[in-house]
Design an enzyme around this catalytic site. Sequence first.
Site, PDB file in Angstrom:
ATOM      1  N   GLU A 188      45.204  78.418  34.539  1.00  0.00           N
ATOM      2  CA  GLU A 188      44.310  77.732  33.523  1.00  0.00           C
ATOM      3  C   GLU A 188      45.367  76.577  32.964  1.00  0.00           C
ATOM      4  O   GLU A 188      44.915  75.588  32.351  1.00  0.00           O
ATOM      5  CB  GLU A 188      43.908  78.725  32.375  1.00  0.00           C
ATOM      6  CG  GLU A 188      42.992  78.318  31.286  1.00  0.00           C
ATOM      7  CD  GLU A 188      41.668  77.702  31.853  1.00  0.00           C
ATOM      8  OE1 GLU A 188      41.395  78.146  33.098  1.00  0.00           O
ATOM      9  OE2 GLU A 188      40.764  77.172  31.351  1.00  0.00           O
ATOM     10  N   HIS A 193      42.624  72.972  38.461  1.00  0.00           N
ATOM     11  CA  HIS A 193      42.625  74.093  39.155  1.00  0.00           C
ATOM     12  C   HIS A 193      42.946  73.845  40.538  1.00  0.00           C
ATOM     13  O   HIS A 193      43.628  74.623  41.293  1.00  0.00           O
ATOM     14  CB  HIS A 193      41.379  74.760  38.950  1.00  0.00           C
ATOM     15  CG  HIS A 193      41.114  75.587  37.903  1.00  0.00           C
ATOM     16  ND1 HIS A 193      42.190  76.594  36.974  1.00  0.00           N
ATOM     17  CD2 HIS A 193      40.152  75.544  36.671  1.00  0.00           C
ATOM     18  CE1 HIS A 193      41.737  77.011  36.181  1.00  0.00           C
ATOM     19  NE2 HIS A 193      40.574  76.444  35.717  1.00  0.00           N
ATOM     20  N   HIS A 211      38.850  69.045  34.602  1.00  0.00           N
ATOM     21  CA  HIS A 211      39.395  70.578  34.514  1.00  0.00           C
ATOM     22  C   HIS A 211      39.220  71.293  35.911  1.00  0.00           C
ATOM     23  O   HIS A 211      40.545  71.811  36.342  1.00  0.00           O
ATOM     24  CB  HIS A 211      38.409  71.088  33.571  1.00  0.00           C
ATOM     25  CG  HIS A 211      38.736  72.540  33.262  1.00  0.00           C
ATOM     26  ND1 HIS A 211      39.497  73.103  32.226  1.00  0.00           N
ATOM     27  CD2 HIS A 211      38.580  73.571  33.968  1.00  0.00           C
ATOM     28  CE1 HIS A 211      39.531  74.313  32.342  1.00  0.00           C
ATOM     29  NE2 HIS A 211      39.184  74.758  33.425  1.00  0.00           N
ATOM     30  N   GLU A 212      38.351  71.176  36.668  1.00  0.00           N
ATOM     31  CA  GLU A 212      38.390  71.971  37.868  1.00  0.00           C
ATOM     32  C   GLU A 212      39.276  71.316  38.949  1.00  0.00           C
ATOM     33  O   GLU A 212      39.911  71.819  39.596  1.00  0.00           O
ATOM     34  CB  GLU A 212      36.797  71.946  38.615  1.00  0.00           C
ATOM     35  CG  GLU A 212      35.973  72.736  37.607  1.00  0.00           C
ATOM     36  CD  GLU A 212      36.233  74.024  37.179  1.00  0.00           C
ATOM     37  OE1 GLU A 212      37.026  74.875  37.938  1.00  0.00           O
ATOM     38  OE2 GLU A 212      35.754  74.232  35.978  1.00  0.00           O
TER      39      GLU A 212
HETATM   40 ZN    ZN Z   1      39.690  76.967  33.773  1.00  0.00          ZN
END
Ligand code: ZN
Length: 501
Positions: free
Chosen positions: A294, A268, A264-265
Amino acid sequence: MKSTASLYNDYSTAMQQIADVKYASAVLQWDQETYLPAQGSHFRGQQIATLTAIAHERFTSKSLEDILLELSARSELNPEQARNVSLSLYDVEKNKKLPPAFVRQLSEGVNKSFHAWIEARRVNNFDVFAQPLERVVELKRQEAVFLGGSTDPYSTLMNDYDRGLNVATVDALFGSLRPALTGLLQQIQERPQVDDRCLHQHCAKDQQWKLGMEMLRRIGFNFEAGRQDISEHPFTINFSSQDVRVTTRIDEQDFANMLWSCIHEGGHALYEQGLPAAQYGLPLGEYCSLSIHESQSRLWENNIGRSLPFWEANFSMLAGYFPAQFSAVSLRAFYQAINKVQPSLIRTEADEITYHFHVMLRYELEKQLIEGSLQVKDIPDAWQQLYRQYLGVDVPDHKQGCLQDVHWSHGSFGYFATYSIGSLYAAQFDAAIQLQNASVYDEVRMGNLSGIHHWLRQHIYPFGRYHSSGELCNLATGEPLNAQHFVQYATQKYTEIYDIK
Ligand code: ZN
């Protein structure tokens, strides 16, 4: 009269210096979350506050505003320069709409409510939080009037996170998403539950760390332009596109938490690393919106990172790090386990489907709070009622209910919607990627992610804030944001996993 080129140079130098101060402060914040010794926190807070004030002072200076006003009257700017100038002018003017006395009140109000929220969680009682929160809601309603005039206040607040987002759009998106997901969830719940015990075996810390680092490398994180560390809550922060930091956390009984937080990170971070370095300090070097940010994390975390092709490529690596835990687990069982759907109480632990119900009910409550049709004291009851209605679960106490998220205590009203909207964008981008390259997931199956990187580098990363989220989506996929892409993705995926006829 100064030449346009020289005036633009003044603007860009001023903006870069402001960015230098902000990113220096960001380094201190990153350090605060990762390595700062306990006694350092007092002066660290002061250091960050000083740098923030210096950046704010420079950004709201008369000299910068004069340059911007003069530049916006010039016709020789190229489209990118003109866009930078108009976005900076928008930011400066937005800043000026809030009277300094109000900014002080808001920051005091938020400070009080944040501490009250911590105390309310400790004693597991919403009443402790209610009054300070009431004050913050009142201040946010005032803020909406300062910023948006007669625009409906909740739409104005959402603009802070995704410019152009409004109640009508989100109502329409959620209005089509909710019945579709309710139907799918019902069908899932009629089927035998998948077994996810393989995810809760003991996995040693240092091996988890190595696995997370390798996963980041595999999805394309550039360690020459970033690094990973440990923090209590995972986050991504950047000091330029050439230095992007991610963090993760490690629980020896829950390696999946560590691994998907890395992905997830990492998503980003890939976005931040892909933003144009030549636009450092300028709007076109910044991310488009929180929704688009996101979308990048969720595309990697869910659409790619919880797909079967991705694990066909990576499962043997996982079993290599944890042979005792995974050599007897089949890929199929693992794939089902990482996609288990089950209604629950805590948003941040929710699966891909039920997650949206957590967001939709927060959105409804926030909207009513800001509109004035819901009183703060009635939040716990409304929370209980909506969790029953949307997810069929009973909320046993406030800590596992309306006190679970920090957002309201910070005054971040209008933020939650961007989580779900990010997922909707991710599904739409995923569909567009496959439309352009039908064999992209055959490549993923072979461990080759270049088709995905290529599309993102072409359609998302290079633009910074040039387009709004809606325009970017239109250009990248040929249509406005459409929740049906997520519905189709989810239906196809979970119908297969749960063997729904
Ligand atoms: Zn996030």
